[in-house]
Design a protein around this motif. Sequence first.
Motif, PDB file in Angstrom:
ATOM      1  N   TYR A 148      -7.545  29.407  59.850  1.00  0.00           N
ATOM      2  CA  TYR A 148      -7.370  30.862  59.779  1.00  0.00           C
ATOM      3  C   TYR A 148      -5.894  31.239  59.799  1.00  0.00           C
ATOM      4  CZ  TYR A 148      -7.839  35.807  61.095  1.00  0.00           C
ATOM      5  OH  TYR A 148      -7.749  37.183  61.137  1.00  0.00           O
ATOM      6  N   ASP A 149      -5.106  30.571  60.599  1.00  0.00           N
ATOM      7  CA  ASP A 149      -3.687  30.910  60.733  1.00  0.00           C
ATOM      8  C   ASP A 149      -2.855  30.442  59.545  1.00  0.00           C
ATOM      9  OD1 ASP A 149      -4.171  32.114  63.178  1.00  0.00           O
ATOM     10  OD2 ASP A 149      -3.720  30.296  64.327  1.00  0.00           O
TER      11      ASP A 149
ATOM     12  N   THR B 259     -13.102  30.163  58.408  1.00  0.00           N
ATOM     13  CA  THR B 259     -11.753  29.602  58.558  1.00  0.00           C
ATOM     14  C   THR B 259     -11.378  29.397  60.019  1.00  0.00           C
ATOM     15  OG1 THR B 259     -10.755  31.822  58.392  1.00  0.00           O
ATOM     16  CG2 THR B 259     -10.943  30.524  56.363  1.00  0.00           C
ATOM     17  N   LYS B 260     -11.950  30.193  60.912  1.00  0.00           N
ATOM     18  CA  LYS B 260     -11.724  29.936  62.336  1.00  0.00           C
ATOM     19  C   LYS B 260     -12.489  28.696  62.777  1.00  0.00           C
ATOM     20  CE  LYS B 260     -10.287  34.457  64.047  1.00  0.00           C
ATOM     21  NZ  LYS B 260     -10.589  35.603  64.942  1.00  0.00           N
TER      22      LYS B 260
ATOM     23  N   GLU C  98     -13.361  35.072  58.004  1.00  0.00           N
ATOM     24  CA  GLU C  98     -12.888  34.879  59.377  1.00  0.00           C
ATOM     25  C   GLU C  98     -13.730  33.827  60.097  1.00  0.00           C
ATOM     26  OE1 GLU C  98     -11.992  37.446  63.460  1.00  0.00           O
ATOM     27  OE2 GLU C  98     -12.379  38.479  61.561  1.00  0.00           O
TER      28      GLU C  98
ATOM     29  N   GLU D 113     -10.540  25.884  61.627  1.00  0.00           N
ATOM     30  CA  GLU D 113      -9.188  25.935  62.191  1.00  0.00           C
ATOM     31  C   GLU D 113      -8.094  26.020  61.126  1.00  0.00           C
ATOM     32  OE1 GLU D 113      -9.183  22.495  64.808  1.00  0.00           O
ATOM     33  OE2 GLU D 113     -10.097  23.660  66.419  1.00  0.00           O
TER      34      GLU D 113
END
Length: 240
Positions: free
Chosen positions: A124-125, A118-119, A115, A122
Amino acid sequence: MIEIKNVSKSYVKNKKSVDSLNLEIKNGEIFGFLGPNGAGKTTTIRMITGILEPDEGYILVDGHSIKEDPLEAKKNFGFVPDNPDMFLKLKGIEYLNFLAEVYKVPDEERQNRIEELTKKFEIYDNLNSYIESYSHGMRQKIVICGALLSNPKNWILDEPMTGLDPKASFDLKEMMREHTKKGNTVFFSTHVLDVAEKLCDRVGIINKGKLVFVGTLEEMKEKFKEQGSLEELFLEITEE
């Protein structure tokens, strides 16, 4: 720490791609590995990571031989190759979970690291999408996340900024600085000399398989009796 002792590699008989390379990358430093195309940078990195075996010499990662004790050596580094087009048939989350299994990252730590990384980058989604659907920059980001997932002491990065957007490139550079402040090691190759000049504690320049300089920018200026940017000095050294 990464130690390279008298390492040579040939693809063609009597023509060495890397010739008697001696190099020590110390704990707590960002080391930039520079050279023209075909100079031996990627070959060197592939030998450090165990993808290629040297014809001569040996390589140690935190005291572990990449040849004699490869599993222990590989536990101590994260690797970003020069091409992020791998595991394209996996989803992003499947790729990261696969690496977490390989490096035995505990479940709770794994979830937090995935988390967090990847956040930051950018993506993560996009973790439930297949990597083959990612842009080049997104593939570069997922490979970087995978390399750093186990929080390895040594980062070995082959042209890591390629394809990254400005924010991701800035974030990675900041992460490299923070990593070495904790006494860890970053070894990376780059063609972007401005980045190397601003970021690196020391640089090594390889040309036609031979190490022609290793040290700080100030030491380079003193040795070659030249003033100017790293770019100007690099061109002077490699043309000679």
